[in-house]
Each structure stands twice: as structure tokens, then as C-alpha cells.
Design an enzyme around this catalytic site. Sequence first.
Site, PDB file in Angstrom:
ATOM      1  N   SER A 108      -7.358   1.575  -3.982  1.00 24.70           N
ATOM      2  CA  SER A 108      -6.164   2.183  -3.388  1.00 24.70           C
ATOM      3  C   SER A 108      -5.333   2.906  -4.428  1.00 24.70           C
ATOM      4  O   SER A 108      -4.664   3.897  -4.117  1.00 24.70           O
ATOM      5  CB  SER A 108      -5.289   1.108  -2.743  1.00 24.70           C
ATOM      6  OG  SER A 108      -5.690   0.830  -1.434  1.00 24.70           O
ATOM      7  N   ASP A 113       1.042   3.903  -3.188  1.00 26.65           N
ATOM      8  CA  ASP A 113       0.637   5.298  -3.068  1.00 26.65           C
ATOM      9  C   ASP A 113       1.761   6.244  -3.493  1.00 26.65           C
ATOM     10  O   ASP A 113       1.539   7.198  -4.250  1.00 26.65           O
ATOM     11  CB  ASP A 113       0.231   5.605  -1.619  1.00 26.65           C
ATOM     12  CG  ASP A 113      -1.056   4.914  -1.210  1.00 26.65           C
ATOM     13  OD1 ASP A 113      -1.781   4.438  -2.092  1.00 26.65           O
ATOM     14  OD2 ASP A 113      -1.332   4.845   0.010  1.00 26.65           O
ATOM     15  N   GLU A 121       0.828  -1.206   0.000  1.00 26.12           N
ATOM     16  CA  GLU A 121       0.000   0.000   0.000  1.00 26.12           C
ATOM     17  C   GLU A 121       0.861   1.255   0.000  1.00 26.12           C
ATOM     18  O   GLU A 121       0.610   2.199  -0.754  1.00 26.12           O
ATOM     19  CB  GLU A 121      -0.931   0.005   1.216  1.00 26.12           C
ATOM     20  CG  GLU A 121      -1.859   1.200   1.267  1.00 26.12           C
ATOM     21  CD  GLU A 121      -2.760   1.263   0.051  1.00 26.12           C
ATOM     22  OE1 GLU A 121      -2.554   2.148  -0.799  1.00 26.12           O
ATOM     23  OE2 GLU A 121      -3.649   0.400  -0.066  1.00 26.12           O
TER      24      GLU A 121
END
Length: 536
Positions: A455, A259, A255
Site C-alpha cells: 500500500s 496514501d 490506508e
Amino acid sequence: MASTPPTGFKRLPDSERKLPASAHIVGPVNPDEHLEVSVYLRAPAGERAGDNASQYAQQPGPRMSRQEYAARYSASPDDLAKIEAFAQAHNLKVVEEDPASRRIVLAGTAAAMMQAFAVELQRYAYKGGVFRGRVGHLHLPTELEPLVAGVFGLDDRPQAQPRFRYGNSTTRFPLANTDTVSYTPPQLAKLYEFPQGLDGSGECIALIELGGGYSEQDLATYFKQLGIPTPQVTTVSVDGGENKPEGDPRGADAEVDLDIEIAGAIAPKARIVVYFAPNTDRGFLDAITQALHDTTNNPSVISISWGAPESSWTSQAMQAMDQAFQTAATLGITICCAAGDNGSGDGASDQLAHVDFPASSGYVLGCGGTRLSSSNGKITAEVVWNDTTAGGGATGGGVSENFALPSWQTDAHVPLSINNQHAGRGVPDVAGNADPQTGYQIYVDGQSTVIGGTSAVAPLWAGLIALINQKRGQAIGFLNPFLYKNYQQLTQNKALYDVTSGNNGAYTAGTGWDACTGLGTPVGTQLLNTLITSQS
């Protein structure tokens, strides 16, 4: 203590906690355990930070500086003094005060905390781990209850999950062209026609992370493969959270790298600040408020790729975070939130429809997911992401059970909830490529891989907004009212692509807004031009 307040105490509204169905008690907390809690105060009498949020958002851009906000909405000295006196009377220590965010951090033993807030703490086994938890409401002295918006940190159960999904591809990275089943972020930026000649210079993108970490070597390797200068990435520790890579490319590290790498590839000259916090409701809230009031880094856009079904939050946590997002609107900060990866049920086990929070707040840009097909550098088709038949997830979306239909969404034909015919905030607002089978090529823990999920959509939009902010010379701020008010113009200008095929379980895509992909996916240059034209 949890059910009946002691004499002189009042129940703190909306603070009730329930246990997850699979949790079971393993014993009491150690009374000498050191705890910290964040106490959030209400805005001063006669002032509500959200009163002018929609007014400020009628035209994109900031309407109040952080300094102006602090002067108007900071906690009053009298209210702070009352909390300080409360702490002293209950053997607690004030370790931090932030008047601008109206947050006071108190520290003390578990025994002192239980006595101060008239609550019982136990340890519970849950999903292979153990958390400190409580059942029922918190309580405060009668004279303090009107001052306090929420108390966070007594219960440290895991609050949120990252919203990414792994694909099945083992294709080596990087791939040669856009006629593939996975994409680099620059390839997707080109397909979505993001404006050229912009790099995010002068902007700051904040990322909220509740676990995992990144290595500078991984970032250097990734951006070298892309032929892009490695962006400036800094970290901020919140409540003891830190950049701590786990070494598991299928865990929270994925994650964090996802990002950073998407936002950094879209806007490589923007400063990226990663706020690491514990995965608790306190950590999540404190990270957001710290980013909002960070006068050192001054982020103009915040990307959040963590969330959970509304049903797993306390009302006080959702209200406190929603208040923070109203503050963001007042300050001209855009919040991009992943809408979830488990379809219209959002991973809940009750067979009902659920939306993901914080994407369901009316003050954030909820980001849903699509499956994208391309040929010869052009998008040939885009449908709702839904791989649930193969166990691969689907975009979140639906109707909030906790937040009312916003005024700017009244003409969007948001349906009533399929659960109970309840009217509420419709999720998401926009969308982007999320299917892991058409996913994003990233580099995590020394490995090249392909990842999808909503995400990825939140930092994709955050990167685009950083480019738009750079070109406009002013932060675009709370974008939702503009998108909905000007939807016809945006579609006529082909600034949004309307995704009309597919479903996420309970809800089906169609013309205009829908509870799968919102208003659609971006056509970046046209979106920028429409924004500039509308303000000329």
C-alpha cells in the site's frame, strides 16, 4: 432464475458469482429495498478503447485528450436509448448517464431489479457482517446482451482489502536520521534519489479509497512535523462513498492517511484528489472510471492500494476494470497498484499461488515490496519483503491466471505459473520499501505510527511519477512498455536497482525481472534522466 434464462433473455457472459466458502444465507432481500446499479456498455461498433493503448504507450506520454476520447469512444445515443427503454419497461429509473465512460446508473426496488436481470438476491452472513448477494449469472434481454459489458451493484459484498501492514515499532515520531528502522517519506525519497528541486506543481494525484477517511487536523499535524506545507487535498464522492474517519488507527483510516501522507510528502504542491467509494466491485470500478474521466481535476497519475486475489473477482469485473486501465493508457494516465501483502498465495485459503487484482492488469504499474537497510543516508541492502515466518506478511507477486503475457513482457523471462504451468502476465513490475519493520512514519487518528505494506509503494511511485511529469512538462502515461523495452539501458544508467535476494513463498528473486520485486526499485533522478534522454 439464476441458472436458466427466461424466454427472451440471454446469460450475460462472465457475470457468474460464487459465494465465499464461509458465507451462509440468512434470508431474502426486502423486495422494496432501493438499489442502484451501474450498467457499462461496450464501445461503439468498430471501436475498441484498448486497440491503440499499446501503440500510444510505445513512447511515454498522453496520446489522446479526454475530449478526443469522448468524441471517439462515448456510448452511442442509440445504445443509450435502448437501455433507457429497458429501464422503463422494468420499472427502473435512469438516474445518471455518462456517455464518455459508457456508464448508466439505474435505480429501483430489489424486486424490480431481480425481474429486470432475471436473478435472485439473498442476504448472506459473512465475516461478522451481512451482504446482499447472488449466485450464478445475470441475464439480459437477447437484443441488449451484445451491448452490455457488465452490470454492477446487485451484489454488495466487500470486494477488496487495503494492502498495508502495521509494524511492531512503538518508536516516537519523528525520528532524527536515516539510520533507523523506519522512515519518513522524504527520507525514503532521498534514499531512492528522487529528483531534487521538484514539488509536483501543476500535477494531480488521484487516490482510490474504499473506506475510512482522514481529518484535516491530522494532515496539518503530520506535515507540520515534516516541515512541509500541507498539500491541497479534496474529496470526490462516488456512489455515496464519503470521507468518513472510523477513529480506528488500525482500520481503513490508516490506508487513507498512508496514501495521502506519502504522496503529499513526495509531491507537496501536487493536488491530491481522494475518490471515496463503497467497498464493492461497483464502487471500485465507478471510482476508477470517474477519476479517468474527471475533466475538473484531470489527474495524471492514480494510486490504488486496495485489491483482492483474482479468484475472488467475477470475470466481468476484472474485464471492465482492465478496459478502464486500457483507457488510462490511451489518455496518458499512469495507474500504480499495490501487489498485495500476503506473499505468493495472496491470502487465499486453497494453498495455490494467486496474484492480486487490479495489480495483475497488464495496463497498470504493479508495485511489489522490499525490506530496505540504510546507513549514513545511503541504501546498504535491499531484499524481498518476507516476514511470513513471524506472521508479518510478504510482498505479493506471481503469474496471472486471467491475463495473458503482455507483448512488452515477452523478453522478461516470466516463469510459467507454479499452479498449472500456465503462461500469463507477470506481477509486479517495480518495487519499493514495504516491510513494516523498515516502514513509513505516518500520523493517523491522532497517533504517530509506523506502517508498511505494498500500500505504501503505490503512492511512493505515484509521487515520483508526479515529479517526473512536472519536470517533463507532459504526463508520462503508461510506463510499462518503456521500462521493459529499455531495461538494459535503465540498469546500465543505474536508474533501477535490481533486487536479487529473497522470496515471497513460491517465487524467488534473481537477476532481472522476478515475481517478487519486478524490475527493481527506483533511482529517481537517473530514471528521470533516462526518460528525458530517450525522447530527445
